[in-house]
Design an enzyme around this catalytic site. Sequence first.
Site, PDB file in Angstrom:
ATOM      1  N   ASP A 270       3.319  -1.201 -10.500  1.00  0.00           N
ATOM      2  CA  ASP A 270       4.033  -0.750  -9.304  1.00  0.00           C
ATOM      3  C   ASP A 270       4.991   0.344  -9.749  1.00  0.00           C
ATOM      4  O   ASP A 270       6.108   0.077 -10.179  1.00  0.00           O
ATOM      5  CB  ASP A 270       4.795  -1.936  -8.700  1.00  0.00           C
ATOM      6  CG  ASP A 270       5.600  -1.536  -7.475  1.00  0.00           C
ATOM      7  OD1 ASP A 270       5.533  -0.357  -7.064  1.00  0.00           O
ATOM      8  OD2 ASP A 270       6.297  -2.410  -6.935  1.00  0.00           O
ATOM      9  N   ASP A 416       4.850  -4.404   8.304  1.00  0.00           N
ATOM     10  CA  ASP A 416       5.233  -4.545   6.901  1.00  0.00           C
ATOM     11  C   ASP A 416       6.091  -5.814   6.731  1.00  0.00           C
ATOM     12  O   ASP A 416       6.250  -6.592   7.670  1.00  0.00           O
ATOM     13  CB  ASP A 416       5.967  -3.259   6.474  1.00  0.00           C
ATOM     14  CG  ASP A 416       5.815  -2.970   4.994  1.00  0.00           C
ATOM     15  OD1 ASP A 416       5.814  -3.920   4.199  1.00  0.00           O
ATOM     16  OD2 ASP A 416       5.715  -1.787   4.624  1.00  0.00           O
ATOM     17  N   ASP A 529      -0.183  -6.232  -0.553  1.00  0.00           N
ATOM     18  CA  ASP A 529       0.605  -5.244  -1.294  1.00  0.00           C
ATOM     19  C   ASP A 529       1.163  -5.935  -2.549  1.00  0.00           C
ATOM     20  O   ASP A 529       1.037  -7.158  -2.698  1.00  0.00           O
ATOM     21  CB  ASP A 529       1.746  -4.758  -0.382  1.00  0.00           C
ATOM     22  CG  ASP A 529       2.374  -3.464  -0.861  1.00  0.00           C
ATOM     23  OD1 ASP A 529       1.955  -2.944  -1.913  1.00  0.00           O
ATOM     24  OD2 ASP A 529       3.284  -2.969  -0.177  1.00  0.00           O
ATOM     25  N   ARG A 588      -3.405  -2.773  -2.691  1.00  0.00           N
ATOM     26  CA  ARG A 588      -2.847  -1.682  -3.489  1.00  0.00           C
ATOM     27  C   ARG A 588      -3.385  -1.740  -4.922  1.00  0.00           C
ATOM     28  O   ARG A 588      -3.692  -0.733  -5.513  1.00  0.00           O
ATOM     29  CB  ARG A 588      -1.318  -1.742  -3.488  1.00  0.00           C
ATOM     30  CG  ARG A 588      -0.713  -0.470  -4.064  1.00  0.00           C
ATOM     31  CD  ARG A 588       0.780  -0.385  -3.829  1.00  0.00           C
ATOM     32  NE  ARG A 588       1.501  -1.355  -4.640  1.00  0.00           N
ATOM     33  CZ  ARG A 588       2.819  -1.495  -4.616  1.00  0.00           C
ATOM     34  NH1 ARG A 588       3.546  -0.731  -3.832  1.00  0.00           N
ATOM     35  NH2 ARG A 588       3.419  -2.397  -5.356  1.00  0.00           N
ATOM     36  N   ASP A 604       2.556   4.226  -3.048  1.00  0.00           N
ATOM     37  CA  ASP A 604       3.788   4.791  -2.494  1.00  0.00           C
ATOM     38  C   ASP A 604       3.958   6.253  -2.881  1.00  0.00           C
ATOM     39  O   ASP A 604       4.709   6.589  -3.786  1.00  0.00           O
ATOM     40  CB  ASP A 604       4.984   3.947  -2.934  1.00  0.00           C
ATOM     41  CG  ASP A 604       4.860   2.521  -2.419  1.00  0.00           C
ATOM     42  OD1 ASP A 604       4.020   2.292  -1.526  1.00  0.00           O
ATOM     43  OD2 ASP A 604       5.572   1.635  -2.919  1.00  0.00           O
ATOM     44  N   HIS A 662       1.966   6.095   7.338  1.00  0.00           N
ATOM     45  CA  HIS A 662       2.911   5.078   6.884  1.00  0.00           C
ATOM     46  C   HIS A 662       4.206   5.775   6.493  1.00  0.00           C
ATOM     47  O   HIS A 662       4.199   6.963   6.176  1.00  0.00           O
ATOM     48  CB  HIS A 662       2.307   4.333   5.688  1.00  0.00           C
ATOM     49  CG  HIS A 662       3.107   3.137   5.239  1.00  0.00           C
ATOM     50  ND1 HIS A 662       3.843   2.374   6.115  1.00  0.00           N
ATOM     51  CD2 HIS A 662       3.267   2.569   4.025  1.00  0.00           C
ATOM     52  CE1 HIS A 662       4.418   1.390   5.432  1.00  0.00           C
ATOM     53  NE2 HIS A 662       4.088   1.479   4.159  1.00  0.00           N
TER      54      HIS A 662
END
Lengths: 928, 452
Positions: A270, A416, A529, A588, A604, A662
């Site tokens: 991440d 979300d 996610d 993701r 992201d 998004h």
Amino acid sequence: MATFTERMAPVLVLWLAVFLSGTWAVDKGNFKTCDQSSFCKRQRALKPGESPYRALLETMELTNTRLTLQLINDNNKVRLLLELYRLQGNMTRVKINELKPLKPRYEVPDVLIREPPTEPLSLLSQDENGVVLSLGAESQRVILSARPFRLDIMEGRDVVMSLNSRGLLAFEHLRMRKDTSQADPEAEKKEEADPAAQPEAAKEEEKDEDGMWEETFKSHTDSKPNGPSAVSLDFSLPGVEHVYGIPEHADTLRLKTTENGDPYRLYNLDVFQYELYNPMALYGAVPVMLAHNAQRTTGVFWLNAAETWVDISSNTAGKTVFGKMLDYVQGSNETPQTDVRWISESGIIDVFIMLGPTPKDVFSQYASLTGTQAFPPLAAVGYHQCRWNYNDQEDVAAVDAGFDEHDIPYDYIWLDIEHTDGKRYFTWDPHKFATPKEMLQGLSDKKRKMVAIVDPHIKVDSNYKIHNEIRSRSFYIKNKDGGDYEGWCWPGSAGYPDFTRADMRDWWASMFAYNQYEGSMENLDTWNDMNEPSVFNGPEVTMHKDAMHGAWEHRDVHNLYGFYVQMATAEGLIQRSGGVERPFVLTRAFFAGSQRYGAVWTGDNAAEWEHLKISIPMCLSLGLVGISFCGADVGGFFKSPNTELLVRWYQTGAYQPFFRAHAHLDTPRREPWLFGPENTALIREAVRQRYTLLPYWYLQFYHAHRTGEPIMRPLWVEYPEDPATFALEDEFLIGRDLLVHPVTEEGARGVTAYLPGKDQVWFDVHTFQKHNGAQNLYIPVTMSSIPVFQRGGSIIPRKIRVRRSSSCMMQDPYTLYVALNLQRTAEGELYIDDGHTFNYEKEFIHRRLSFANNVLSSVNLAPEAQFSTGSWIERIVILGASKPSKVLLKTDDGQESQVEFDFDASMSVLTLRKPGMNAGADWNVMLQ
Amino acid sequence: MKLLFSCSLLLFITAACLCGSAATRKLRGISSSYKRFYRERRSFLCIDGSRVIPFEQVNDDYCDCEDGSDEPGTSACPRGRFYCTNLGFRPHYIPSSRVNDGICDCCDASDEYNSHARCQNSCWNLGQRERAYVEGQMRTLDEGLQLKQQLIEEGVLLWREKQAQLRELQQVAEDLQIKLEEHRRRKQEVEQTLKALEAGDTRVRGKNSSESTFRLLDSNKDGSLSVEELQEKLVLVQEEELLLSEEEAVALMGGGRQMDLPMFQHSLWDVLNTENRVKIRGIVDAEDPHLKAADTAAEREASSLKKVEEAYDTINMEISDLRKKLTIDYGPDWEFLFLNSQCYQLNVYEYTYNLCPFNQVTQKSTAGSEVSLGRWGMWAGTPKNPYSQMVYENGEPCWQGGSRSTTVTLTCGTETALCGVKEPSKCQYIIDFQTPVACQPVLKQRGIHSEL
């Protein structure tokens, strides 16, 4: 509603501590370089040409399906077992493991869709230097050299690929820790008794190096109880200058050489505010690399789920065009060559060599191993409206109404993490989402759907059912000391279910049942996610490698975690409908095989032009390795796009497989109608173009599902002999027939698109203007321009009645766009099913549309399939046509009727008015 | 084409004979004002004039006209629109793409004439509801306007009151100014007296000066102290003042009988200053009464001047506050004036929002901390009605830059209250605020009735 600091205070403090470096880009210091990853450093320090490995030919065993052979490391006398398989479909599998490992080494399960079927290998010749094996009927052979060990795969007299040709095979055998081995005489004895495991007593003492038994990065210590366990192997690709794949990296389509920096890293992470054009690891990992030249395409699938680094070098990389010309003029016969080296932290070497020879052969070979793209419900191919976060039900209703008011279609609205009750997934905020079913019903009444997020970190809270059940069943991943592993994530302290366990996945799947997941309905799908997994306070923002999944370390399975999360979630959505409905799950993190479970997005990103640009190579790279359902956050996740960027991003996203806007919680609202009527109209038009093309998109998904071919594909896939296409990454094809060159430059006045194909023509889909292939075409653009071209020789079905959502358009009639090539022929397909169930396996319409000799006909490609549709053909537009005197329609009942038409001589466009036949029927249209 | 045309002509004649059903098909989706374009003829001219098509191609589910005018009753044209008659409710247009899409859009169900959607005619109910709603709105408006009138009157009174208050304050300020000058003058005088005293009478500083004390004790002014002089002027302080014996006086003189100034300064002076039991008779504090009086007067004058100055500053601040408040635009009739100095609260989930109009907006969580969502900025409504929106700016800073701000939308209601708070984007709040003073008579003129 809350002020950010109040609501997020605990998280923010951490977020600050963990992530913020004060600048906008990623804090690279949070992530390891090869030098900071001890196995990578050790392995990369090896010098080529000093391979200690020797094949023990006398140990060779050849059965009908495989060859086995022992390898010995002459430095330490440790023996390895080599297995070599010839697989059906022109593939070779090479497996190398320790002959007698101290304990089993991890072999990746569940990624291959089955044990790959083999073909017989035959021995062609053998002497003390090696053996030659035939790879089936073609002129392909494998030459196995004994000293040093090396494999060469030959096609005729050409070497296609060599393994260990640089001598960088390395296999760190499992060993007892020096300070403890003395204390365990039992083990010592056993080893002594077994000459294979503990060979000649003269075994060289191997020095312990730093980081072999313990490694510290920043404040995190990896205890490494199993010691060093890395594996590595090199591959040489003579004649190859272009390699692709190994996503996920924010980098160019064509992979770069890595000699002057770090290798490409595959370790699901991440990464906060990732940086572009570098080899750092991102959220997902697919250890598959494609190699291509004008003659052949091959691929290597390195089946290993541990942290992996890939080094690429090339003997031509440094050469200028002039240098290459000089070579040519002077007759230098040095063939270009690319060398690749894979290094993984643990597990075994298990390599699938896909020998092509065409790009599509490689896709089908890889698909035969790991499966194809899941066939999504039609709605998922539409437009998705997302934001972190839609605040409450009222907000959702207002946004939904906004789409109607501004006449913009959409299929899914997303929620979300804030929709949950305190980040407890499978729950709803009792105030803001008090009546979720009412909300979902409201959407359903408009034939729209919703996606809600379900992340794999589970809040440690004894009042939370999901947590209690997981804990009581002992389904959590354990820390090295045997307790439940706990990390920090959105809910605060969280446990991580062990998705590598089949029983855990079954239980997880059962949680999606309508009676378990309260407030859920048929039109609610799921978003996974943070499944790298993301652990805010873990090393590199992920899990400690010494955490335990049963007998295996997290180290062994890390890159698989996200794959399993999506697998279990998709299974849950299938089960809740009794196996009837196709699921839609976005993930993701991913691994090889993730294509079987849904869609992925590029994580992201940021509202910057460079991020818009890189969405193309990032999705192209994923498509090449089987993951077709790819998209980037439209508008960019972090930061706020200016209007021009937002519009351009919609225009680009409308032509990428997964089309979702998004935005970050901290950014201002950006629903399509918030930027003035002009921009609303531009965005509306982009989204409408997507919807008119849904029949074509859906057909591409069907193809991807059947063949494993990418939907969004680089030009070289269709024009493999044209080197001008090899590095193109600012344009792409959708299927074979649409070429898209989105505008990704700020303030652009024009773009230059390369139209491939020497004897091809391309039609501008907006103006119907015809252009010749094999040229760079300058296209002036305005804010409304999305340069898209239809290939001459293709037929594309569209539905031009754009409605509120894809499902409102189910029964609508088709318009066929027939683009003639220079031979005045064209071909295309039409695929129709119910759009959402697994019945498509038997109930569908699949027709071939072809135009030749002035006759356009529809032929059934699946006569055994059953499906009927109310859709009909309302219009046929023939591009590059000449004016007929009469147009006749002949239906399968033998009836003939005249069809009215309109001919535009300036553009050579013939429009047939309302021929009216059913889209599922046989028919001929004759131009006379 | 010739053949085609005659063919269609034939079709047209047949179609024309199908009277009833064909006529209703043709009329679908057209408002009465557009009917003239769709009169049955041989051909149909697209309303934009771009093309002529045979009349039977009107509403035949194929789009021939660029402007979509040939398909008012089907979904065939991308840019078309469909007219819902909605008898009993309000007629309106929907995009053609909503015709037969399986979703009921017209309350008379006319848009779903060929779909699986089972639409019910709900126009009458909607009309009822709408009428009830409108009536309610009208009542609210009437009531609101009445209340508004009161509030305007109150506002005027309040305005006058404030003006009077301002005048009063100004008067007070003027008085204070006079007082202030008086005090300043007096203070100066006292200070002058004090200075004069200090300069003129040397004894004034006697309290602190060894020379003046010496002179005080030296009754015969011969420049030397004698035993007698000490006995005359000094006392022993026990419970009461006792006279000195000769021996005691001699002892104080250090055994001698005479003492000059330098010697005094090095011996007896210290004793007098440190030994509490030996004092100068009668003048316990050794202070000059005139001086003391002058000192006290100076102090008193200084402190009363300070008080007056403070009062003056306070009054001036009040005046400038009031002036500032009075410069705010409270509407043409000062109708918003009464909101000043009021505060309104609303609880939303775990938060309490507090709007003090023309002052500030705050948010307080149940956890306790209070956050500013902005201070009064300006009116920000439409040019036509600038008083429909207020903006409060520069609240607490936000996590990623910028500061919190709030837009307050004012709507007509019979009570003054907060009706809702939203935060559509981070740190940007929207408050619905109802108040009779937002009721606009124009609304009544425009009349929701006329749309029915």
